[in-house]
Design a protein around this motif. Structure first.
Motif, PDB file in Angstrom:
ATOM      1  N   SER A 130     -14.693  11.799  29.405  1.00 17.62           N
ATOM      2  CA  SER A 130     -15.890  10.607  30.170  1.00 17.62           C
ATOM      3  C   SER A 130     -16.822  10.250  29.087  1.00 17.62           C
ATOM      4  CB  SER A 130     -16.580  11.806  31.153  1.00 17.62           C
ATOM      5  OG  SER A 130     -17.203  12.617  30.353  1.00 17.62           O
ATOM      6  N   SER A 131     -17.044  10.900  27.720  1.00 22.07           N
ATOM      7  CA  SER A 131     -18.074  10.295  26.734  1.00 22.07           C
ATOM      8  C   SER A 131     -17.479   9.086  26.099  1.00 22.07           C
ATOM      9  CB  SER A 131     -18.077  11.540  25.712  1.00 22.07           C
ATOM     10  OG  SER A 131     -16.862  11.547  25.117  1.00 22.07           O
ATOM     11  N   PHE A 132     -16.120   8.430  26.402  1.00 23.65           N
ATOM     12  CA  PHE A 132     -15.789   7.392  25.676  1.00 23.65           C
ATOM     13  C   PHE A 132     -15.454   6.227  26.632  1.00 23.65           C
ATOM     14  CE2 PHE A 132     -13.993  11.040  23.399  1.00 23.65           C
ATOM     15  CZ  PHE A 132     -14.522  10.318  21.870  1.00 23.65           C
ATOM     16  N   ILE A 133     -16.201   6.502  28.041  1.00 26.30           N
ATOM     17  CA  ILE A 133     -16.101   5.164  28.991  1.00 26.30           C
ATOM     18  C   ILE A 133     -17.153   4.229  28.835  1.00 26.30           C
ATOM     19  CG2 ILE A 133     -16.371   5.129  31.425  1.00 26.30           C
ATOM     20  CD1 ILE A 133     -15.355   7.887  31.967  1.00 26.30           C
ATOM     21  N   SER A 134     -16.772   3.051  29.042  1.00 27.17           N
ATOM     22  CA  SER A 134     -17.730   1.736  28.750  1.00 27.17           C
ATOM     23  C   SER A 134     -18.681   1.540  29.967  1.00 27.17           C
ATOM     24  CB  SER A 134     -16.875   0.726  28.469  1.00 27.17           C
ATOM     25  OG  SER A 134     -16.231   0.115  29.593  1.00 27.17           O
ATOM     26  N   PRO A 135     -19.826   0.972  29.571  1.00 29.78           N
ATOM     27  CA  PRO A 135     -20.632   0.817  30.722  1.00 29.78           C
ATOM     28  C   PRO A 135     -20.292  -0.184  31.824  1.00 29.78           C
ATOM     29  CG  PRO A 135     -21.669   0.156  28.515  1.00 29.78           C
ATOM     30  CD  PRO A 135     -20.549   0.446  28.520  1.00 29.78           C
ATOM     31  N   SER A 136     -19.017  -0.863  31.681  1.00 32.02           N
ATOM     32  CA  SER A 136     -18.570  -1.602  32.790  1.00 32.02           C
ATOM     33  C   SER A 136     -17.492  -0.679  33.641  1.00 32.02           C
ATOM     34  CB  SER A 136     -17.900  -2.802  32.339  1.00 32.02           C
ATOM     35  OG  SER A 136     -16.738  -2.304  31.089  1.00 32.02           O
ATOM     36  N   HIS A 137     -17.250   0.248  33.409  1.00 32.87           N
ATOM     37  CA  HIS A 137     -16.504   1.186  34.222  1.00 32.87           C
ATOM     38  C   HIS A 137     -16.859   2.282  34.446  1.00 32.87           C
ATOM     39  CE1 HIS A 137     -13.405  -1.132  31.803  1.00 32.87           C
ATOM     40  NE2 HIS A 137     -12.696  -0.898  32.703  1.00 32.87           N
ATOM     41  N   ALA A 138     -18.285   2.327  35.362  1.00 30.94           N
ATOM     42  CA  ALA A 138     -19.176   3.610  35.617  1.00 30.94           C
ATOM     43  C   ALA A 138     -18.185   4.300  36.661  1.00 30.94           C
ATOM     44  CB  ALA A 138     -20.114   2.875  36.589  1.00 30.94           C
ATOM     45  N   TRP A 139     -17.335   3.381  37.442  1.00 26.76           N
ATOM     46  CA  TRP A 139     -16.740   4.308  38.731  1.00 26.76           C
ATOM     47  C   TRP A 139     -15.529   5.271  37.961  1.00 26.76           C
ATOM     48  CZ3 TRP A 139     -11.259   4.184  38.268  1.00 26.76           C
ATOM     49  CH2 TRP A 139     -10.534   3.114  37.451  1.00 26.76           C
ATOM     50  N   LEU A 140     -15.297   4.904  36.637  1.00 27.73           N
ATOM     51  CA  LEU A 140     -14.344   5.796  35.896  1.00 27.73           C
ATOM     52  C   LEU A 140     -15.133   7.233  35.638  1.00 27.73           C
ATOM     53  CD1 LEU A 140     -11.323   6.282  35.231  1.00 27.73           C
ATOM     54  CD2 LEU A 140     -12.184   5.010  33.214  1.00 27.73           C
ATOM     55  N   PHE A 141     -16.456   6.971  35.224  1.00 30.45           N
ATOM     56  CA  PHE A 141     -17.258   8.200  34.791  1.00 30.45           C
ATOM     57  C   PHE A 141     -17.478   8.982  35.983  1.00 30.45           C
ATOM     58  CE2 PHE A 141     -21.403  10.057  34.133  1.00 30.45           C
ATOM     59  CZ  PHE A 141     -21.190  10.701  32.729  1.00 30.45           C
ATOM     60  N   PHE A 142     -17.661   8.412  37.372  1.00 26.54           N
ATOM     61  CA  PHE A 142     -17.788   9.043  38.411  1.00 26.54           C
ATOM     62  C   PHE A 142     -16.418  10.044  38.781  1.00 26.54           C
ATOM     63  CE2 PHE A 142     -21.399   6.473  39.182  1.00 26.54           C
ATOM     64  CZ  PHE A 142     -22.092   6.985  40.148  1.00 26.54           C
ATOM     65  N   LEU A 143     -15.458   9.363  38.209  1.00 28.11           N
ATOM     66  CA  LEU A 143     -14.048   9.930  38.635  1.00 28.11           C
ATOM     67  C   LEU A 143     -13.885  11.136  37.666  1.00 28.11           C
ATOM     68  CD1 LEU A 143     -11.398   9.924  39.995  1.00 28.11           C
ATOM     69  CD2 LEU A 143     -10.297   8.399  38.274  1.00 28.11           C
ATOM     70  N   SER A 144     -14.322  10.902  36.353  1.00 25.79           N
ATOM     71  CA  SER A 144     -14.151  11.998  35.430  1.00 25.79           C
ATOM     72  C   SER A 144     -15.238  13.159  36.002  1.00 25.79           C
ATOM     73  CB  SER A 144     -14.650  11.562  34.174  1.00 25.79           C
ATOM     74  OG  SER A 144     -15.779  11.405  33.998  1.00 25.79           O
ATOM     75  N   ARG A 145     -16.088  13.002  36.480  1.00 24.31           N
ATOM     76  CA  ARG A 145     -17.165  13.925  37.126  1.00 24.31           C
ATOM     77  C   ARG A 145     -16.524  15.005  37.942  1.00 24.31           C
ATOM     78  NH1 ARG A 145     -20.059  16.913  33.827  1.00 24.31           N
ATOM     79  NH2 ARG A 145     -21.372  17.529  35.518  1.00 24.31           N
ATOM     80  N   GLY A 146     -15.848  14.148  38.832  1.00 18.47           N
ATOM     81  CA  GLY A 146     -15.178  14.691  39.842  1.00 18.47           C
ATOM     82  C   GLY A 146     -13.803  15.783  39.442  1.00 18.47           C
ATOM     83  N   VAL A 147     -13.098  15.197  38.323  1.00 17.89           N
ATOM     84  CA  VAL A 147     -12.013  16.233  37.672  1.00 17.89           C
ATOM     85  C   VAL A 147     -12.701  17.544  37.004  1.00 17.89           C
ATOM     86  CG1 VAL A 147     -10.236  16.477  35.941  1.00 17.89           C
ATOM     87  CG2 VAL A 147     -10.597  13.987  37.316  1.00 17.89           C
ATOM     88  N   VAL A 148     -13.904  17.292  36.471  1.00 10.78           N
ATOM     89  CA  VAL A 148     -14.749  18.287  35.936  1.00 10.78           C
ATOM     90  C   VAL A 148     -14.887  19.361  37.048  1.00 10.78           C
ATOM     91  CG1 VAL A 148     -16.789  19.117  34.998  1.00 10.78           C
ATOM     92  CG2 VAL A 148     -15.500  17.164  34.128  1.00 10.78           C
ATOM     93  N   GLY A 149     -15.227  19.039  38.199  1.00 15.13           N
ATOM     94  CA  GLY A 149     -15.500  19.532  39.362  1.00 15.13           C
ATOM     95  C   GLY A 149     -14.385  20.247  40.035  1.00 15.13           C
TER      96      GLY A 149
END
Length: 514
Positions: A130-149
């Motif tokens: 998740s630390s390598f996700i670009s600002p235009s892909h915020a949805w992917l950052f949300f998804l990565s937090r779900g996988v961490v959960g």
């Protein structure tokens, strides 16, 4: 009857009662087969395993709150509002609660060590990615937090059951106190690590690249040093867990639903989770905006934002957490000597006392920051008193073979009704209040302040649930020690065993109580 000494060494001696499997010879005679060898573990190995599990629990809760420590930077980087920022934590918790029942089922039936390892790999890999996700892909950052959960769910569900099978009575209370000590410590260090790394590197994403190195060490220690004891080994039920009948998942759920102590204590800790979820996610920003209102801090219009408030709140969380968990565990072990209902009464008292402290912290924030910090610290201390005590309640009122499912069900309820929605609900209320007011920093602060007031009522409700838990505690604890409790067809199994035993010569003089 053989004397047995429970302890971290594991079962010493044989477990009869449920552990007997009556066989039929060709002549029609019944004879019990020899019992399997008991499971054992040296005392030092049990404590070493507990130390490793505590270390991983520290990393677990650092991952929960590391985003909260850099929340302002995350909002600026991905251009998200308060309501969407609250949804970030809701996605994390939502995925955790959906996967918890799966891990609870696996933890009661398969290797807990393998399941824990998979969880660590999941949350570590997703956090680093998740630390390598670009600002235009915020949805992917949300998804990565779900996988961490999802990865976090495996550890939160299964690790306490391993400790429950290594220790009993006062030893278990002490070890659980240390284990749950790392909830506030890890949460506080999550704020501190996130804000400190962002401040030093001038890039908040480096905060997500530090913990995977620590988690790789944790995985190796888990595989090498932590055993997977039989279910109920510490209570001399290791043989039962290995050879007894296995309930279906629905039968476990029905047993837990009838366990009133489990139900009411779960609702009590759910109210506590609602409050800690909302405060833990939003308080650093609340304190930052309070300092702006007092003229001690300039507003933040671009990242990186000031990390001072996250550092202060992180230090408060660590300090009050350590003191609170130790006080709660000590009060529980001392008060239990004179009152068997001590555990739920201590939980109820601490929550009912925390409610006015949190209220005063919110109300005093616009006028005196010192008063706000004092009452916030008191409220956090009182909330922290419950972590180890609640876990001890669960392990004492639920039979060993159902503890993984019980942990999973409790986690699911906690997060569905508690901290899965409270950060999002708080942000939603704050955004709604701001929309109806003039656009000023003072009004933004007051909107966030007033959205927290629902937490005060939730704490009071939690105190009431623990008072109800006290009414059923002794009955449910007594049932845990009865043969067949929580098993499928337990009455049928007991009656068949008695009937078969009556056919054996000399049964009346040789039979032992389980």
């Amino acid at each position: 009857m053989e004397s047995e000494k429970p302890g971290p060494e594991g079962p010493q001696g044989r477990s009869l009662g449920q552990g007997w499997h009556l066989g039929v010879r060709g002549s029609g005679e019944y004879s019990p087969p020899s019992a399997p060898a008991p499971w054992s573990l040296p005392r030092w190995r049990a404590y070493l395993a507990a130390a490793v599990l505590c270390y991983i629990n520290l990393l677990n809760y650092m991952n929960w709150f590391i985003i909260a420590g850099v929340l302002l930077d995350v909002q600026k980087f991905f251009h998200i509002s308060d309501s969407k920022a609250g949804l970030l934590q809701t996605v994390f918790i939502g995925c955790l609660l959906l996967s918890a029942p799966v891990f609870g089922y696996l933890g009661d039936r398969h290797s807990r060590k393998v399941t824990l390892s998979v969880g660590i790999i999941l949350w570590s890999g997703a956090g680093l990615s998740s630390s390598f996700i670009s600002p235009s892909h915020a949805w992917l950052f949300f998804l990565s937090r779900g996988v961490v959960g999802i990865g976090t769910a495996s550890y939160s569900t299964i690790a306490p059951t391993v400790l429950g099978d290594l220790f009993v009575r006062d030893q278990r209370t002490c070890v659980l106190a240390i284990f749950y000590l790392f909830i506030p410590v890890g949460s506080g260090l999550g704020y501190v690590l996130g804000s400190a790394v962002a401040e030093l590197s001038r890039n908040w994403r480096w905060a997500l690249r530090i913990t995977p190195c620590l988690e790789a060490v944790a995985l190796i220690l888990l595989l090498v040093l932590v055993p997977d004891p039989p279910r109920g080994a510490a209570e001399k039920q290791g043989v039962v867990a290995l050879g007894g009948q296995r309930n279906s998942w629905w039968e476990d759920i029905r047993y837990l639903w009838r366990n009133k102590s489990f139900v009411w204590s779960t609702l009590g800790v759910t109210a506590m989770a609602f409050v800690t979820g909302a405060l833990g996610f939003w308080i650093p920003k609340f304190l930052f905006e309070a300092r702006v209102v007092h003229g001690l801090q300039l507003p933040c219009f671009q990242e990186p934002c000031s990390s001072q408030d996250s550092l202060i709140f992180g230090a408060l969380t660590v300090g009050t957490g350590i003191i609170g968990v130790i006080l709660g565990a000590k009060a529980s072990s001392t008060y239990k000597k004179v009152n068997p209902r001590a555990e739920p009464l201590i939980c109820a008292s601490s929550l009912l006392a925390a409610a006015p402290c949190i209220y005063l912290a919110l109300i005093l924030a616009p006028t005196t920051l010192l008063g706000c910090y004092v009452f916030l610290a008191l409220g956090e201390l009182l909330l922290s008193c419950n972590w180890a005590v609640v876990a001890d309640i669960l392990l004492s009122v639920v039979v060993p073979r159902c503890r993984g499912t019980a942990e999973a069900l409790q986690i699911t309820v906690i997060h569905v009704l508690g901290d899965a929605g409270s950060p999002y609900l708080t942000g939603l209320i704050s955004s709604a209040l701001r929309a109806a007011r003039p656009d000023s920093y003072l009004q933004r602060f007051l909107s966030l302040q007033q959205s927290f007031l629902c937490c005060v009522f939730a704490i009071a409700l939690g105190g009431g649930c623990f008072l109800l838990t006290a009414l059923y505690l002794e009955r449910d604890q007594a049932q845990v020690g009865q043969p067949g409790t929580g098993t499928c067809d337990s009455k049928h199994v007991d009656s068949k065993a008695k009937e078969s035993q009556s056919l054996l010569p000399g049964t009346a003089s040789s039979r032992e109580d389980p």
